[in-house]
Design a protein around this motif. Sequence first.
Motif, PDB file in Angstrom:
ATOM      1  N   CYS A 193       1.809   3.192  45.546  1.00  0.00           N
ATOM      2  CA  CYS A 193       1.959   1.741  45.347  1.00  0.00           C
ATOM      3  C   CYS A 193       1.036   1.222  44.242  1.00  0.00           C
ATOM      4  O   CYS A 193      -0.181   1.231  44.403  1.00  0.00           O
ATOM      5  CB  CYS A 193       1.651   1.050  46.679  1.00  0.00           C
ATOM      6  N   GLU A 195      -5.645  -3.025  43.885  1.00  0.00           N
ATOM      7  CA  GLU A 195      -6.596  -3.500  44.889  1.00  0.00           C
ATOM      8  C   GLU A 195      -7.679  -2.458  45.151  1.00  0.00           C
ATOM      9  O   GLU A 195      -8.855  -2.802  45.326  1.00  0.00           O
ATOM     10  CB  GLU A 195      -5.879  -3.854  46.191  1.00  0.00           C
ATOM     11  N   THR A 196      -7.290  -1.187  45.190  1.00  0.00           N
ATOM     12  CA  THR A 196      -8.269  -0.125  45.424  1.00  0.00           C
ATOM     13  C   THR A 196      -9.334  -0.122  44.338  1.00  0.00           C
ATOM     14  O   THR A 196     -10.533   0.008  44.616  1.00  0.00           O
ATOM     15  CB  THR A 196      -7.562   1.239  45.496  1.00  0.00           C
ATOM     16  N   THR A 220      -4.222  -6.935  53.482  1.00  0.00           N
ATOM     17  CA  THR A 220      -5.671  -6.788  53.638  1.00  0.00           C
ATOM     18  C   THR A 220      -6.149  -7.632  54.805  1.00  0.00           C
ATOM     19  O   THR A 220      -5.869  -8.833  54.858  1.00  0.00           O
ATOM     20  CB  THR A 220      -6.398  -7.202  52.343  1.00  0.00           C
ATOM     21  N   ALA A 239      -3.325   4.597  54.957  1.00  0.00           N
ATOM     22  CA  ALA A 239      -2.279   5.019  54.037  1.00  0.00           C
ATOM     23  C   ALA A 239      -0.965   5.251  54.771  1.00  0.00           C
ATOM     24  O   ALA A 239      -0.909   5.998  55.751  1.00  0.00           O
ATOM     25  CB  ALA A 239      -2.707   6.286  53.299  1.00  0.00           C
ATOM     26  N   ASN A 263       0.431  -1.900  43.175  1.00  0.00           N
ATOM     27  CA  ASN A 263      -0.387  -3.033  43.595  1.00  0.00           C
ATOM     28  C   ASN A 263      -1.546  -2.579  44.472  1.00  0.00           C
ATOM     29  O   ASN A 263      -2.649  -3.139  44.408  1.00  0.00           O
ATOM     30  CB  ASN A 263       0.464  -4.056  44.351  1.00  0.00           C
ATOM     31  N   CYS A 264      -1.294  -1.555  45.290  1.00  0.00           N
ATOM     32  CA  CYS A 264      -2.381  -0.985  46.112  1.00  0.00           C
ATOM     33  C   CYS A 264      -3.444  -0.341  45.231  1.00  0.00           C
ATOM     34  O   CYS A 264      -4.641  -0.428  45.523  1.00  0.00           O
ATOM     35  CB  CYS A 264      -1.829   0.042  47.084  1.00  0.00           C
ATOM     36  N   GLN A 285      -7.491  -2.113  54.650  1.00  0.00           N
ATOM     37  CA  GLN A 285      -6.484  -2.173  53.603  1.00  0.00           C
ATOM     38  C   GLN A 285      -5.262  -1.337  54.008  1.00  0.00           C
ATOM     39  O   GLN A 285      -5.344  -0.125  54.135  1.00  0.00           O
ATOM     40  CB  GLN A 285      -7.090  -1.635  52.295  1.00  0.00           C
ATOM     41  N   TYR A 297       2.794  -3.954  51.119  1.00  0.00           N
ATOM     42  CA  TYR A 297       1.697  -3.066  50.740  1.00  0.00           C
ATOM     43  C   TYR A 297       1.192  -3.558  49.383  1.00  0.00           C
ATOM     44  O   TYR A 297       1.988  -3.665  48.449  1.00  0.00           O
ATOM     45  CB  TYR A 297       2.166  -1.618  50.633  1.00  0.00           C
ATOM     46  N   PRO A 298      -0.098  -3.885  49.254  1.00  0.00           N
ATOM     47  CA  PRO A 298      -1.091  -3.859  50.330  1.00  0.00           C
ATOM     48  C   PRO A 298      -1.039  -5.111  51.202  1.00  0.00           C
ATOM     49  O   PRO A 298      -0.516  -6.144  50.797  1.00  0.00           O
ATOM     50  CB  PRO A 298      -2.412  -3.802  49.560  1.00  0.00           C
ATOM     51  N   MET A 320      -2.079   0.341  52.799  1.00  0.00           N
ATOM     52  CA  MET A 320      -1.768   0.723  51.427  1.00  0.00           C
ATOM     53  C   MET A 320      -0.964   2.011  51.398  1.00  0.00           C
ATOM     54  O   MET A 320      -0.640   2.588  52.434  1.00  0.00           O
ATOM     55  CB  MET A 320      -3.062   0.870  50.615  1.00  0.00           C
ATOM     56  N   GLY A 329      -9.226   2.251  54.363  1.00  0.00           N
ATOM     57  CA  GLY A 329      -7.842   2.247  53.915  1.00  0.00           C
ATOM     58  C   GLY A 329      -6.953   2.940  54.933  1.00  0.00           C
ATOM     59  O   GLY A 329      -7.323   3.985  55.473  1.00  0.00           O
TER      60      GLY A 329
END
Length: 407
Positions: A283, A289-290, A365, A309, A285-286, A277, A362-363, A279, A307
């Motif tokens: 963020c 997803e997380t 995947t 970062a 949106n991140c 990921q 970001y993100p 990310m 992840g």
Amino acid sequence: MKYSITVLSVLMLFVGCKQNTQNVSLSDGVWLVELDVMDNQVLPFNLKVNKKDDGSYTMQIFNAEEVIDVDEIEIKGDSIIMQTPVFEGYLAGTFTENSIKGQFIKESLDRIVPFNAEYGTEDRFETKNERTDGNVTGIWETYFSPDLDEEYIGKGIFLQEDNRVTGTFRTTTGDYRYLDGILDGDSLKLSAFDGAHAFLFNAKVTDSSMNGVFYSGNHFKEPFVAARNDGFELPDPDSLTFLNEGYEKLAFTFPDVKGNMISLSDEKYQGKVVVVQLMGTWCPNCLDETKFLVDYLEDNNDIEVIGLAFESAKTKEIAIKGIERLKDRIEVNYPILLAQYGTYDKQKAQEKLPMLNHVLSYPTTIFMDKKGNVRKIHTGFNGPATGEKFVEFKKNFNELMTELVSE
């Protein structure tokens, strides 16, 4: 220089209030917060204050059906700091029983946005027209910065009940959060605030068109146009990012929060399905997803997630603290490595991962099979604010994991 001014102003705020002996309490209930953006516009959002029996406070930020719990609140005299969860942004100011005046601050980006808050106002936007005959419910093909080099496409998804409008804009890099607002006559007004981003959309609408301006805090604005198109779809998010010619695998070595160097070549990841990921802790949106990945791993221990970062924090130490805070607040049980700090510039991110044609979002995947081969790269994330697209993502994710694990 802006960063120095920000820190100094907050320190002065709390030094000054030590001499304040008045016992001021915030009123329980709903508040309206208005950020000062550009062009003399204000960006509103609703905040609910809850006073506990011990005299401390919790708060909730509302955006449509999104509720953000705020429990990191520091009060000294008549001064207050409200730290939003996970993200670095905070609201700092002075208050009376029924008002707060201060600033929304993001130190790593040197951004300061003044705000005022008043108790007792529940309407996000003031309605100036007695009736609204239009209805924006449906799908809107949208172009941001139209006819400019920066032009990009979006998909507006809206639901209107009476004059209240909720929904979002999806783009190829993610969605613009839980937007909440009104259609007032022919004026559409939508806003969202989550501690990371402050978004305001103003537009004039007809039955088939929109023409408006998108504001992000007080540092950015751009025009947008939209037309009704119920059949419109964005490009396939699985086709936008791919491996450059000559590459079949992903490779990297980055430190975790304890300084341990982690690589895909480590024994832990051999013979396993791995999801990587790209990310940032800044963020939203991140974050969506997380949360999804954390929930998935609770019931599925046959894959590994890593992840990477890419942080805006000015120092490595601050970046690490941001990652630790995210892991603690969301109970992330997979490693998040510090790939970059000081900027989340996507070109620099791509330089860290030269096997990718670009880092567009970001993100991003990356899905790898048990042999370490990249099987799919998904750009952006359709979070809960996108409704059926989020449901579709979960379905596709589960099907792909089942396929890769069974191989």
